[in-house]
Design a protein around this motif. Structure first.
Motif, PDB file in Angstrom:
ATOM      1  N   GLY A   1      48.994 -16.327  31.729  1.00  0.00           N
ATOM      2  CA  GLY A   1      48.221 -17.166  32.485  1.00  0.00           C
ATOM      3  C   GLY A   1      46.446 -17.195  31.593  1.00  0.00           C
ATOM      4  O   GLY A   1      46.353 -16.290  30.746  1.00  0.00           O
ATOM      5  N   GLU A   2      46.013 -18.244  31.951  1.00  0.00           N
ATOM      6  CA  GLU A   2      44.771 -18.656  31.037  1.00  0.00           C
ATOM      7  C   GLU A   2      43.591 -17.255  31.098  1.00  0.00           C
ATOM      8  O   GLU A   2      43.562 -17.740  32.960  1.00  0.00           O
ATOM      9  CB  GLU A   2      44.976 -20.612  31.357  1.00  0.00           C
ATOM     10  CG  GLU A   2      43.349 -20.393  30.806  1.00  0.00           C
ATOM     11  CD  GLU A   2      43.629 -20.398  29.513  1.00  0.00           C
ATOM     12  OE1 GLU A   2      42.717 -19.705  28.927  1.00  0.00           O
ATOM     13  OE2 GLU A   2      44.280 -21.139  28.714  1.00  0.00           O
ATOM     14  N   THR A   3      42.549 -17.231  30.887  1.00  0.00           N
ATOM     15  CA  THR A   3      41.655 -16.967  31.018  1.00  0.00           C
ATOM     16  C   THR A   3      39.804 -17.966  31.480  1.00  0.00           C
ATOM     17  O   THR A   3      39.040 -17.188  32.015  1.00  0.00           O
ATOM     18  CB  THR A   3      41.050 -16.108  30.230  1.00  0.00           C
ATOM     19  OG1 THR A   3      40.344 -16.735  28.881  1.00  0.00           O
ATOM     20  CG2 THR A   3      42.388 -14.689  29.829  1.00  0.00           C
ATOM     21  N   LYS A   4      40.646 -18.903  31.302  1.00  0.00           N
ATOM     22  CA  LYS A   4      39.642 -20.159  31.472  1.00  0.00           C
ATOM     23  C   LYS A   4      39.099 -20.226  32.582  1.00  0.00           C
ATOM     24  O   LYS A   4      39.997 -20.537  33.310  1.00  0.00           O
ATOM     25  CB  LYS A   4      39.707 -21.465  30.557  1.00  0.00           C
ATOM     26  CG  LYS A   4      39.756 -21.115  28.713  1.00  0.00           C
ATOM     27  CD  LYS A   4      39.981 -21.950  28.398  1.00  0.00           C
ATOM     28  CE  LYS A   4      39.838 -21.716  26.663  1.00  0.00           C
ATOM     29  NZ  LYS A   4      40.707 -23.227  26.368  1.00  0.00           N
ATOM     30  N   THR A   5      38.317 -21.069  33.214  1.00  0.00           N
ATOM     31  CA  THR A   5      37.869 -21.865  34.362  1.00  0.00           C
ATOM     32  C   THR A   5      36.738 -22.476  33.840  1.00  0.00           C
ATOM     33  O   THR A   5      36.262 -23.285  32.423  1.00  0.00           O
ATOM     34  CB  THR A   5      36.843 -20.311  35.112  1.00  0.00           C
ATOM     35  OG1 THR A   5      35.403 -20.624  34.525  1.00  0.00           O
ATOM     36  CG2 THR A   5      37.091 -19.048  35.305  1.00  0.00           C
ATOM     37  N   ALA A   6      36.447 -23.300  35.177  1.00  0.00           N
ATOM     38  CA  ALA A   6      35.958 -25.035  35.496  1.00  0.00           C
ATOM     39  C   ALA A   6      35.154 -26.083  36.733  1.00  0.00           C
ATOM     40  O   ALA A   6      35.646 -24.470  37.052  1.00  0.00           O
ATOM     41  CB  ALA A   6      36.842 -25.486  34.128  1.00  0.00           C
ATOM     42  N   SER A   7      34.539 -25.975  36.809  1.00  0.00           N
ATOM     43  CA  SER A   7      33.795 -26.832  37.585  1.00  0.00           C
ATOM     44  C   SER A   7      33.784 -27.901  37.356  1.00  0.00           C
ATOM     45  O   SER A   7      33.723 -28.397  36.539  1.00  0.00           O
ATOM     46  CB  SER A   7      32.867 -25.995  38.575  1.00  0.00           C
ATOM     47  OG  SER A   7      31.377 -25.955  37.065  1.00  0.00           O
ATOM     48  N   PHE A   8      33.926 -28.660  38.704  1.00  0.00           N
ATOM     49  CA  PHE A   8      34.097 -30.301  38.133  1.00  0.00           C
ATOM     50  C   PHE A   8      32.973 -30.682  39.433  1.00  0.00           C
ATOM     51  O   PHE A   8      32.990 -31.074  40.236  1.00  0.00           O
ATOM     52  CB  PHE A   8      35.468 -30.840  39.182  1.00  0.00           C
ATOM     53  CG  PHE A   8      35.962 -32.346  39.427  1.00  0.00           C
ATOM     54  CD1 PHE A   8      35.769 -32.147  38.110  1.00  0.00           C
ATOM     55  CD2 PHE A   8      35.758 -32.521  40.415  1.00  0.00           C
ATOM     56  CE1 PHE A   8      36.693 -34.577  37.507  1.00  0.00           C
ATOM     57  CE2 PHE A   8      35.926 -34.363  39.921  1.00  0.00           C
ATOM     58  CZ  PHE A   8      36.378 -34.776  39.047  1.00  0.00           C
ATOM     59  N   ASP A   9      32.100 -31.970  38.490  1.00  0.00           N
ATOM     60  CA  ASP A   9      30.614 -32.143  39.597  1.00  0.00           C
ATOM     61  C   ASP A   9      31.542 -33.767  39.888  1.00  0.00           C
ATOM     62  O   ASP A   9      32.257 -34.131  38.829  1.00  0.00           O
ATOM     63  CB  ASP A   9      30.017 -33.237  37.401  1.00  0.00           C
ATOM     64  CG  ASP A   9      28.587 -33.478  38.372  1.00  0.00           C
ATOM     65  OD1 ASP A   9      29.264 -34.394  39.687  1.00  0.00           O
ATOM     66  OD2 ASP A   9      27.111 -32.488  37.532  1.00  0.00           O
ATOM     67  N   THR A  10      31.459 -33.822  40.711  1.00  0.00           N
ATOM     68  CA  THR A  10      31.709 -34.611  42.577  1.00  0.00           C
ATOM     69  C   THR A  10      31.121 -36.132  41.725  1.00  0.00           C
ATOM     70  O   THR A  10      31.322 -37.343  42.237  1.00  0.00           O
ATOM     71  CB  THR A  10      31.850 -34.335  42.909  1.00  0.00           C
ATOM     72  OG1 THR A  10      30.246 -33.699  43.674  1.00  0.00           O
ATOM     73  CG2 THR A  10      32.310 -33.011  43.780  1.00  0.00           C
TER      74      THR A  10
ATOM     75  N   ARG B   1      45.074 -15.540  35.006  1.00  0.00           N
ATOM     76  CA  ARG B   1      45.890 -15.520  35.214  1.00  0.00           C
ATOM     77  C   ARG B   1      46.950 -17.258  35.858  1.00  0.00           C
ATOM     78  O   ARG B   1      45.715 -18.395  35.627  1.00  0.00           O
ATOM     79  CB  ARG B   1      44.678 -16.442  36.963  1.00  0.00           C
ATOM     80  CG  ARG B   1      43.585 -14.696  36.793  1.00  0.00           C
ATOM     81  CD  ARG B   1      42.951 -14.133  38.157  1.00  0.00           C
ATOM     82  NE  ARG B   1      42.087 -13.393  37.929  1.00  0.00           N
ATOM     83  CZ  ARG B   1      42.472 -12.172  38.753  1.00  0.00           C
ATOM     84  NH1 ARG B   1      43.754 -12.114  38.983  1.00  0.00           N
ATOM     85  NH2 ARG B   1      41.291 -12.112  38.575  1.00  0.00           N
ATOM     86  N   TRP B   2      47.550 -16.828  36.211  1.00  0.00           N
ATOM     87  CA  TRP B   2      48.884 -17.945  36.153  1.00  0.00           C
ATOM     88  C   TRP B   2      49.107 -17.819  38.063  1.00  0.00           C
ATOM     89  O   TRP B   2      49.742 -16.701  37.578  1.00  0.00           O
ATOM     90  CB  TRP B   2      50.039 -18.142  35.200  1.00  0.00           C
ATOM     91  CG  TRP B   2      50.681 -19.154  35.345  1.00  0.00           C
ATOM     92  CD1 TRP B   2      51.032 -20.290  34.606  1.00  0.00           C
ATOM     93  CD2 TRP B   2      52.514 -19.327  35.579  1.00  0.00           C
ATOM     94  NE1 TRP B   2      52.231 -20.687  34.954  1.00  0.00           N
ATOM     95  CE2 TRP B   2      52.527 -19.907  35.152  1.00  0.00           C
ATOM     96  CE3 TRP B   2      52.813 -18.423  36.903  1.00  0.00           C
ATOM     97  CZ2 TRP B   2      54.313 -20.430  36.315  1.00  0.00           C
ATOM     98  CZ3 TRP B   2      53.988 -17.985  37.051  1.00  0.00           C
ATOM     99  CH2 TRP B   2      55.248 -19.234  37.229  1.00  0.00           C
ATOM    100  N   TYR B   3      49.859 -18.603  38.224  1.00  0.00           N
ATOM    101  CA  TYR B   3      49.616 -18.386  39.661  1.00  0.00           C
ATOM    102  C   TYR B   3      48.167 -17.316  40.744  1.00  0.00           C
ATOM    103  O   TYR B   3      49.104 -16.861  41.434  1.00  0.00           O
ATOM    104  CB  TYR B   3      50.968 -17.862  40.032  1.00  0.00           C
ATOM    105  CG  TYR B   3      52.141 -19.201  40.010  1.00  0.00           C
ATOM    106  CD1 TYR B   3      52.206 -19.911  39.182  1.00  0.00           C
ATOM    107  CD2 TYR B   3      52.837 -19.435  41.712  1.00  0.00           C
ATOM    108  CE1 TYR B   3      53.030 -21.230  39.238  1.00  0.00           C
ATOM    109  CE2 TYR B   3      54.140 -20.149  41.002  1.00  0.00           C
ATOM    110  CZ  TYR B   3      53.756 -21.259  40.158  1.00  0.00           C
ATOM    111  OH  TYR B   3      54.996 -22.137  39.781  1.00  0.00           O
ATOM    112  N   PRO B   4      47.265 -17.877  40.593  1.00  0.00           N
ATOM    113  CA  PRO B   4      46.476 -16.442  41.365  1.00  0.00           C
ATOM    114  C   PRO B   4      46.056 -17.133  42.477  1.00  0.00           C
ATOM    115  O   PRO B   4      45.874 -18.594  42.532  1.00  0.00           O
ATOM    116  CB  PRO B   4      45.053 -17.249  40.124  1.00  0.00           C
ATOM    117  CG  PRO B   4      45.013 -18.320  39.867  1.00  0.00           C
ATOM    118  CD  PRO B   4      46.505 -18.144  39.450  1.00  0.00           C
ATOM    119  N   SER B   5      45.031 -16.744  43.436  1.00  0.00           N
ATOM    120  CA  SER B   5      44.628 -17.321  44.898  1.00  0.00           C
ATOM    121  C   SER B   5      43.469 -16.731  44.813  1.00  0.00           C
ATOM    122  O   SER B   5      42.796 -16.004  44.299  1.00  0.00           O
ATOM    123  CB  SER B   5      45.007 -16.383  46.180  1.00  0.00           C
ATOM    124  OG  SER B   5      46.560 -17.667  46.162  1.00  0.00           O
TER     125      SER B   5
END
Ligand SMILES: [Cu+2]
Length: 694
Positions: A150-159, A176-180
């Motif tokens: 699982g990857e530890t990275k996160t990102a947000s998407f500017d709409t 997290r790979w397959y997190p909720s």
């Protein structure tokens, strides 16, 4: 029955509404043709002619192919759909991609992303940005041999710019790979489950507050990958699967607690779960339905069973729901504006197109039964998704039972409510405006519609983020409303547990059950004071300063563009208010003043209120609230703030002001301040002195 308590201060409320509507209306107007269905009929290609669309609805295939594997999809408040593929279940694919699909133009724009978001968790934050946490660090087939990592990275998407920006990692050892995840009432995101950087289950629960990651406790033992959870109206989070021992997470104690076992009593792997509509009719009592799945997808066919649980009672228990027409594994379920749930896709045997269940079904919570929902054109298995679109149709796409290939066709389901009994298209109610577009908990707002006298329900549906057979945030919240002379007075949900902050699709449905095209609305708490900026405290007592200077001339348009001249009010006493059309504090001062409006009108005082922002269609809103011309209340618009400047109530920004002007055009008393005024006793007494009862 939909009712709301009548507002004791309709006058004030009208203003409040107008004040807040200003900024938002302009945004709403910017949307082109908000009532046009996104998918026009002629753009679809019928596969076969459904003989009874008025009973079953119908499926159409769009005339283009999805260029990337649509593993993850999210409905953005721009009306476009974010599609995240990453490597797209192809271990050899180094061209990591995402896409934005515009349902209006049917165009897809693909673009590269910087890390592999394949098998991430995604929710839509309260500011409308899709937020991706985790993904694939390494495939199971990649060397060294072993599980997915699982990857530890996160990102947000500017709409607005339609680009991803990396946000802080979850932690060095928080892959997290397959997190909720799920958005909570305070806008934070609860994140749990998924495989860690070493391929073991990540046991730690984390909370993202928009800036940092905090520990949120430890997960329960039986948690599965991509667990399915729902935020309940009491603020707790119910985990309905795939594990058989249902759990409850309490965000205040950060603990999970066992609730009850399912009747199926085994994992419902790749089944699904839906929080049924929370409506005034069912007193917002939470009920959850779980459907399908298999305890061992490789060897055990998907079950056709469903189960329901009423979480409003002290000892909740799962009870058998109606069976689906076949077993379904890798299915999807989507809430429609009328509260029914479209259950579709999946197969009897996992990853097996030959046993695909193309027959879709509609679950109706009001009679606890399924009905037919026509037949899909394509198998929709592993990595397929469905999602409600703003035009009240349902998008179905993807399907990826074999690596390196996926179902490229995109289908649209048009539910029966879009058709007349003869099969032709039903006439839909239309939303022509929402004011204010920024909704606050428990507060009233206005939906303008020419169909006000024929509206049966007003609902908010949270724009979804779907992957792996589950929509992480899907919910429908019904609203109390009353029709009033051409508009609907509706009340926003009571709190963030009922409807967490964020963007919602607002639908109105007529007495035939036909839904409008949705308008996006943003639901938030009232603005919290900025701790860095001292709060402009409302002074308890407003003292006006006596003056005797002639009033500057003032000519401003009213809401309909007609120019009003202050000079026309000679011989009458005038209360002239300047207020910031986008300021929440201003509502208070106006509320106080206009509470006395009738008395002042009786005394012949004219009230003019100058807004620093444009207000769309104030006349209609005022009329609807029983405020008529004879009330001598006039709203004026001063968008470029000339009048603010002329009257000396502008200091790098519009200020708050009240001027009492006598019949000779002389300002007899004034208040100008950076803070809005609160209590208006002094002003009223002065106006009474100026204007004895006639
Ligand atoms: Cu997957």
């Amino acid at each position: 029955m939909n009712t709301i308590s009548s507002n004791p201060c309709r006058f004030a409320w009208a203003l409040w509404l107008l004040v807040l509507s200003a900024a938002v209306q302009s945004g709403a107007n910017a949307q082109e043709q908000p009532n046009r269905p996104f998918i026009m009929e002629h753009k679809t290609r019928a596969r076969f002619v459904e003989p009874h669309p008025e009973q079953n609805g119908k499926w159409d295939t769009l005339p283009f192919h999805m260029p990337i594997n649509p593993v993850h999809i999210a409905m953005m408040h721009t009306g476009k759909v974010l599609i995240v593929s990453g490597s797209g279940n192809d271990p050899d694919n180094t061209n990591l991609q995402a896409a934005v699909w515009d349902p209006k133009s049917l165009t897809v724009r693909t673009f590269k992303i910087s890390w592999d978001m394949f098998c991430n968790g995604m929710v839509i934050l309260s500011d409308g940005k899709p937020f991706v946490f985790g993904g694939t660090l390494k495939y199971d087939t990649a060397l060294p041999a072993g599980p997915f990592l699982g990857e530890t990275k996160t990102a947000s998407f500017d709409t607005a710019t339609e680009t991803f920006t990396d946000t802080p990692i979850m932690g060095a050892n928080q892959g997290r790979w397959y997190p909720s995840g799920i958005v909570l009432s305070d806008s934070s995101v609860l994140v749990y489950s998924g495989l860690n950087t070493d391929g073991t289950l990540n046991k730690s629960v984390q909370i993202w507050d928009g800036a940092t990651w905090a520990a949120g406790g430890t997960v329960f033992n039986s948690v599965q990958l991509y667990p399915r959870q729902h935020l309940l109206p009491d603020g707790r989070v119910f985990v309905s699967g795939a594990n058989p021992d249902s759990q409850m997470y309490d965000p205040t104690t950060k603990n999970f607690a066992f609730v009850v076992n399912t009747n199926y009593n085994q994992n419902r792997q790749y089944g699904t779960s839906v929080l049924l509509p929370l409506t005034p009719e069912n007193k917002f009592n939470p009920k959850v339905i779980i459907m399908g799945g298999s305890p061992n997808p490789g060897n055990v066919p998907g079950t056709d069973t469903t189960e329901l649980i009423d979480l409003s009672v002290p000892m909740p228990k799962w009870v058998a729901g109606p069976a689906m027409l076949k077993g379904r594994i890798q299915m999807n379920a989507t809430i429609l504006p009328n509260g029914k749930v479209l259950a579709s896709g999946g197969s009897v045997n996992n990853e097996d197109n030959a046993t695909a269940v193309k027959e879709a079904q509609l679950y109706d919570p009001s009679n606890n039964a399924f009905s037919a929902a026509s037949v899909m054109g394509f198998p929709r298995l592993y990595h397929s998704n469905t999602m409600l679109l703003p035009d009240a149709t349902v998008l179905a796409l993807g399907g990826n039972p074999v690596r390196k290939t996926y179902q490229q066709e995109v289908e649209i389901y048009s539910p029966p409510y879009l058709f007349k009994p003869d099969g032709s298209l039903a006439k839909r109610p239309t939303i022509t405006g929402v004011a204010p577009g920024e909704l606050h908990y428990g507060e009233q707002f206005i939906v303008t519609t020419p169909d006000a006298d024929k509206i049966k329900s007003v609902v908010l549906i949270r724009a979804g983020a779907v992957t792996h057979s589950f929509d992480m945030d899907q919910r429908l919240v019904g609203l109390n409303f009353v029709p009033v002379a051409g508009v609907l007075q509706a009340k926003a949900p009571a709190n963030g547990n009922l409807a967490p902050p964020g963007y919602y699709l607002l639908f109105i449905l007529n007495t035939d059950g036909v839904p409008s095209v949705a308008q996006f609305v943003h639901l938030t708490d009232l603005k919290k004071p900025d701790p860095k900026k001292p709060d402009p405290k409302t002074p308890k007592i407003m003292k006006l300063t006596p003056t005797s200077s002639p009033a500057p001339s003032l000519k401003l348009p009213d809401g309909s563009g007609v120019i009003r001249d202050l000079a026309d009010s000679r011989k009458r006493n005038v209360a002239l208010v300047f207020f910031q059309g986008d300021c929440i504090h201003c509502a208070d001062q106006l509320r106080n003043l206009v509470r006395e409006a009738r008395e002042l009108n009786y005394r012949g005082v004219e009230i003019l209120a100058v807004s620093s922002h444009k207000v769309a269609d104030p006349a209609a809103a005022l009329r609807a609230l029983g405020v008529v011309e004879s009330d001598r209340f006039q709203l004026l618009i001063d968008e470029d703030h000339h009048a603010f400047r002329d009257f000396g109530c502008y200091k790098s920004a519009p200020l708050h002001a009240l001027f009492l002007i006598d019949g000779e055009g002389v300002i007899r008393a004034s208040y100008i301040g950076e803070s809005p005024f609160g209590e208006t006793k002094d002003a009223l007494q002065r106006l009474r002195d100026l204007s004895p009862r006639r």
